[in-house]
Scaffold this motif. Sequence first.
Motif, PDB file in Angstrom:
ATOM      1  N   PHE A  42       0.848  -1.189   0.000  1.00 29.85           N
ATOM      2  CA  PHE A  42       0.000   0.000   0.000  1.00 29.85           C
ATOM      3  C   PHE A  42       0.883   1.238   0.000  1.00 29.85           C
ATOM      4  N   VAL A  43       0.481   2.241  -0.792  1.00 29.38           N
ATOM      5  CA  VAL A  43       1.151   3.541  -0.784  1.00 29.38           C
ATOM      6  C   VAL A  43       0.082   4.614  -0.652  1.00 29.38           C
ATOM      7  N   GLU A  44       0.217   5.455   0.357  1.00 27.02           N
ATOM      8  CA  GLU A  44      -0.665   6.611   0.516  1.00 27.02           C
ATOM      9  C   GLU A  44       0.117   7.835   0.071  1.00 27.02           C
ATOM     10  N   THR A  45      -0.235   8.353  -1.105  1.00 25.37           N
ATOM     11  CA  THR A  45       0.445   9.525  -1.629  1.00 25.37           C
ATOM     12  C   THR A  45      -0.138  10.780  -0.988  1.00 25.37           C
ATOM     13  N   PRO A  46       0.591  11.880  -1.035  1.00 26.95           N
ATOM     14  CA  PRO A  46       0.070  13.116  -0.434  1.00 26.95           C
ATOM     15  C   PRO A  46      -1.070  13.699  -1.266  1.00 26.95           C
ATOM     16  N   SER A  47      -1.856  14.539  -0.641  1.00 26.84           N
ATOM     17  CA  SER A  47      -2.940  15.236  -1.331  1.00 26.84           C
ATOM     18  C   SER A  47      -2.363  16.299  -2.257  1.00 26.84           C
ATOM     19  N   LEU A  48      -2.995  16.464  -3.406  1.00 28.33           N
ATOM     20  CA  LEU A  48      -2.578  17.532  -4.312  1.00 28.33           C
ATOM     21  C   LEU A  48      -2.835  18.875  -3.646  1.00 28.33           C
ATOM     22  N   ASP A  49      -1.992  19.822  -3.943  1.00 24.73           N
ATOM     23  CA  ASP A  49      -2.038  21.181  -3.399  1.00 24.73           C
ATOM     24  C   ASP A  49      -1.686  21.242  -1.913  1.00 24.73           C
ATOM     25  N   ALA A  50      -1.205  20.137  -1.341  1.00 26.12           N
ATOM     26  CA  ALA A  50      -0.781  20.151   0.061  1.00 26.12           C
ATOM     27  C   ALA A  50       0.518  20.942   0.187  1.00 26.12           C
ATOM     28  N   ASP A  51       0.561  21.831   1.176  1.00 31.49           N
ATOM     29  CA  ASP A  51       1.805  22.531   1.495  1.00 31.49           C
ATOM     30  C   ASP A  51       2.655  21.596   2.335  1.00 31.49           C
ATOM     31  N   VAL A  52       3.913  21.428   1.949  1.00 32.50           N
ATOM     32  CA  VAL A  52       4.816  20.565   2.704  1.00 32.50           C
ATOM     33  C   VAL A  52       6.061  21.347   3.084  1.00 32.50           C
ATOM     34  N   GLU A  53       6.574  21.038   4.255  1.00 32.13           N
ATOM     35  CA  GLU A  53       7.829  21.626   4.721  1.00 32.13           C
ATOM     36  C   GLU A  53       8.897  20.538   4.663  1.00 32.13           C
ATOM     37  N   ALA A  54      10.105  20.916   4.316  1.00 29.62           N
ATOM     38  CA  ALA A  54      11.202  19.951   4.282  1.00 29.62           C
ATOM     39  C   ALA A  54      11.282  19.224   5.618  1.00 29.62           C
ATOM     40  N   GLY A  55      11.309  17.915   5.569  1.00 24.40           N
ATOM     41  CA  GLY A  55      11.410  17.101   6.765  1.00 24.40           C
ATOM     42  C   GLY A  55      10.077  16.652   7.328  1.00 24.40           C
ATOM     43  N   ASP A  56       8.963  17.192   6.799  1.00 29.99           N
ATOM     44  CA  ASP A  56       7.638  16.791   7.280  1.00 29.99           C
ATOM     45  C   ASP A  56       7.192  15.488   6.630  1.00 29.99           C
ATOM     46  N   ALA A  57       6.538  14.625   7.404  1.00 29.31           N
ATOM     47  CA  ALA A  57       5.931  13.414   6.863  1.00 29.31           C
ATOM     48  C   ALA A  57       4.760  13.829   5.975  1.00 29.31           C
ATOM     49  N   CYS A  58       4.691  13.273   4.769  1.00 32.20           N
ATOM     50  CA  CYS A  58       3.620  13.685   3.863  1.00 32.20           C
ATOM     51  C   CYS A  58       3.042  12.521   3.061  1.00 32.20           C
ATOM     52  N   ALA A  59       3.593  11.339   3.204  1.00 35.05           N
ATOM     53  CA  ALA A  59       3.085  10.153   2.530  1.00 35.05           C
ATOM     54  C   ALA A  59       3.445   8.940   3.391  1.00 35.05           C
ATOM     55  N   VAL A  60       2.842   7.789   3.051  1.00 33.91           N
ATOM     56  CA  VAL A  60       3.091   6.566   3.821  1.00 33.91           C
ATOM     57  C   VAL A  60       3.236   5.399   2.848  1.00 33.91           C
ATOM     58  N   VAL A  61       4.195   4.533   3.126  1.00 36.44           N
ATOM     59  CA  VAL A  61       4.295   3.262   2.407  1.00 36.44           C
ATOM     60  C   VAL A  61       4.155   2.140   3.428  1.00 36.44           C
ATOM     61  N   GLU A  62       3.426   1.106   3.043  1.00 33.35           N
ATOM     62  CA  GLU A  62       3.248  -0.040   3.930  1.00 33.35           C
ATOM     63  C   GLU A  62       3.701  -1.296   3.202  1.00 33.35           C
ATOM     64  N   SER A  63       4.451  -2.108   3.936  1.00 27.07           N
ATOM     65  CA  SER A  63       4.888  -3.393   3.407  1.00 27.07           C
ATOM     66  C   SER A  63       4.297  -4.487   4.277  1.00 27.07           C
ATOM     67  N   VAL A  64       4.615  -5.714   3.933  1.00 27.88           N
ATOM     68  CA  VAL A  64       4.154  -6.821   4.769  1.00 27.88           C
ATOM     69  C   VAL A  64       4.837  -6.774   6.135  1.00 27.88           C
TER      70      VAL A  64
END
Length: 132
Positions: A42-64
């Motif tokens: 599973f990959v949760e990509t960030p929302s479009l138009d989201a403001d992100v700061e360097a070093g901030d968590a903005c997406a998630v990847v899940e493995s087994v």
Amino acid sequence: MSELPTELRYASSHEWARLDDDGLITVGITDHAQEALGDLVFVETPSLDADVEAGDACAVVESVKAASDIYAPVSGVVVDANGRLTDEPELVNTDPYGDGWIMRIKAEDPDLIEELMSAEDYEHMLAEEEDD
């Protein structure tokens, strides 16, 4: 040894960044990171138009094995997310520097990509982690 393209820049949190010809920065996770995580489910990509700061968590990847945050390597606005990863999260495993990209950011200052590590510096960091 993991694949490590020399034209990319790297964050200590194992993301890669590439300044593209259109001025946007494409971001993904390194080959080393995807190998450590194992098969992604599973990959949760960030929302479009989201403001992100360097070093901030903005997406998630899940493995087994685990879930892991993906951090923005630069500050800016997310202008694109890889929709293919919804149905094909394994692209991050099979092509981490190509079809497995995660997001594209319109950086506040694209030149700040140069503050990220070179491939050589990232390789040294990985070697030090292995020694610990």
